[in-house]
Design a protein around this motif. Structure first.
Motif, PDB file in Angstrom:
ATOM      1  N   ILE A  32       0.823  -1.202   0.000  1.00  0.00           N
ATOM      2  CA  ILE A  32       0.000   0.000   0.000  1.00  0.00           C
ATOM      3  C   ILE A  32       0.861   1.259   0.000  1.00  0.00           C
ATOM      4  N   ALA A  33       1.984   1.209   0.713  1.00  0.00           N
ATOM      5  CA  ALA A  33       2.871   2.367   0.780  1.00  0.00           C
ATOM      6  C   ALA A  33       3.707   2.533  -0.482  1.00  0.00           C
ATOM      7  N   GLY A  34       3.591   1.581  -1.407  1.00  0.00           N
ATOM      8  CA  GLY A  34       4.336   1.699  -2.650  1.00  0.00           C
ATOM      9  C   GLY A  34       5.728   1.141  -2.585  1.00  0.00           C
ATOM     10  N   GLU A  35       6.103   0.469  -1.491  1.00  0.00           N
ATOM     11  CA  GLU A  35       7.430  -0.120  -1.397  1.00  0.00           C
ATOM     12  C   GLU A  35       7.536  -1.391  -2.251  1.00  0.00           C
ATOM     13  N   LEU A  36       6.403  -2.019  -2.519  1.00  0.00           N
ATOM     14  CA  LEU A  36       6.326  -3.099  -3.499  1.00  0.00           C
ATOM     15  C   LEU A  36       5.570  -2.526  -4.689  1.00  0.00           C
ATOM     16  N   ARG A  37       6.242  -2.436  -5.821  1.00  0.00           N
ATOM     17  CA  ARG A  37       5.729  -1.658  -6.938  1.00  0.00           C
ATOM     18  C   ARG A  37       4.919  -2.489  -7.920  1.00  0.00           C
ATOM     19  N   PRO A  38       3.853  -1.892  -8.498  1.00  0.00           N
ATOM     20  CA  PRO A  38       3.045  -2.607  -9.487  1.00  0.00           C
ATOM     21  C   PRO A  38       3.879  -3.006 -10.697  1.00  0.00           C
ATOM     22  N   GLY A  39       3.664  -4.237 -11.169  1.00  0.00           N
ATOM     23  CA  GLY A  39       4.388  -4.750 -12.311  1.00  0.00           C
ATOM     24  C   GLY A  39       5.672  -5.457 -11.952  1.00  0.00           C
ATOM     25  N   GLU A  40       6.196  -5.211 -10.754  1.00  0.00           N
ATOM     26  CA  GLU A  40       7.439  -5.849 -10.327  1.00  0.00           C
ATOM     27  C   GLU A  40       7.156  -7.264  -9.821  1.00  0.00           C
ATOM     28  N   VAL A  41       8.123  -8.167 -10.058  1.00  0.00           N
ATOM     29  CA  VAL A  41       8.014  -9.537  -9.589  1.00  0.00           C
ATOM     30  C   VAL A  41       8.916  -9.716  -8.369  1.00  0.00           C
ATOM     31  N   TYR A  42       8.375 -10.267  -7.300  1.00  0.00           N
ATOM     32  CA  TYR A  42       9.115 -10.479  -6.061  1.00  0.00           C
ATOM     33  C   TYR A  42       9.093 -11.962  -5.711  1.00  0.00           C
ATOM     34  N   SER A  43      10.251 -12.478  -5.324  1.00  0.00           N
ATOM     35  CA  SER A  43      10.337 -13.883  -4.924  1.00  0.00           C
ATOM     36  C   SER A  43      10.058 -14.017  -3.436  1.00  0.00           C
TER      37      SER A  43
END
Length: 223
Positions: A32-43
């Motif tokens: 929600i805070a934008g620290e995980l960004r839309p379109g990015e892939v995280y393992s």
């Protein structure tokens, strides 16, 4: 990077939240805070290292977020944060306005002063977090404040609907607004809203909550 804090969740119905639920809550806050960004892939292993936990509760928590529409699975890679369109944001804002404005205005006549005052530390925490630029703390305190306020209306389903809308909309623009000093004014509206509720001034409550939700849509729209 030092591991991020996994927040303690409130005990509901006498049941202590599981580790999976705590991890999911921390992931939602970062998203929600934008620290995980839309379109990015995280393992899962990468996120596990980030939050200082094992990969298993992260995988389990991310599957919960998949069900909520916040992320998609990417086979053999991890999870991709879903994007939210401008149209979706407008729809979320409209629904929140239909729910939150009349519900909050009604609290000016139904909420007890002690219950309202109990929310003041959270309102102050929002202001403090905004001033410090601590976006995850801001989001967590802001969520607890708004859901706690709506809970005073006595409709648990309404609270869950708003919780879901907030999760799906995400505040992508918090970083830019914090750097520009514009987040502080939005944070201070929480204290202004409490004061209007305690004064039993329905017109003032309506004006503040309407302005505040307008600012929220502005936060969403900021790239």
């Amino acid at each position: 990077m030092a591991p991020q804090h996994i927040p303690d969740l409130p005990v509901l119905g006498g049941r202590k939240p599981s580790h999976r639920e705590r991890v999911a809550d921390a992931l939602r806050a970062a998203l929600i805070a934008g620290e995980l960004r839309p379109g990015e892939v995280y393992s899962a292993p990468g996120l596990a290292a980030r939050f200082g936990v094992s990969a298993t509760p992260v995988r389990e928590a991310m599957l919960d977020l998949v069900k909520e529409g916040l992320v998609d699975t990417v086979p053999n890679k991890g999870f991709r944060v879903t994007a939210v369109s401008e149209r979706q944001l407008d729809e979320y804002t409209h629904i929140r306005s239909l729910i939150e404005i009349p519900t909050t205005v009604a609290l000016a006549t139904t909420a007890g002063p002690a219950d309202l005052e109990a929310l003041r530390p959270l309102a102050q925490e929002i202001v403090t977090s905004a001033a410090a630029g601590d976006l995850v703390a801001y989001v967590e305190a802001d969520l607890r404040f708004h859901l706690g306020l709506l809970a005073l209306a006595g409709n648990a389903h309404l609270v869950e609907v708003v919780r879901d809308l907030r999760r799906r909309s995400r505040l992508y623009g918090l970083t830019a607004l914090a750097e520009a000093g514009r987040l502080q004014s939005s944070a201070e509206e929480h204290l202004e809203l409490l004061d209007a509720l305690l004064a039993r001034d329905e017109d003032a409550v309506r004006a503040v909550i309407t302005r505040h939700l307008g600012h929220v849509r502005g936060l969403w729209a900021t790239p």
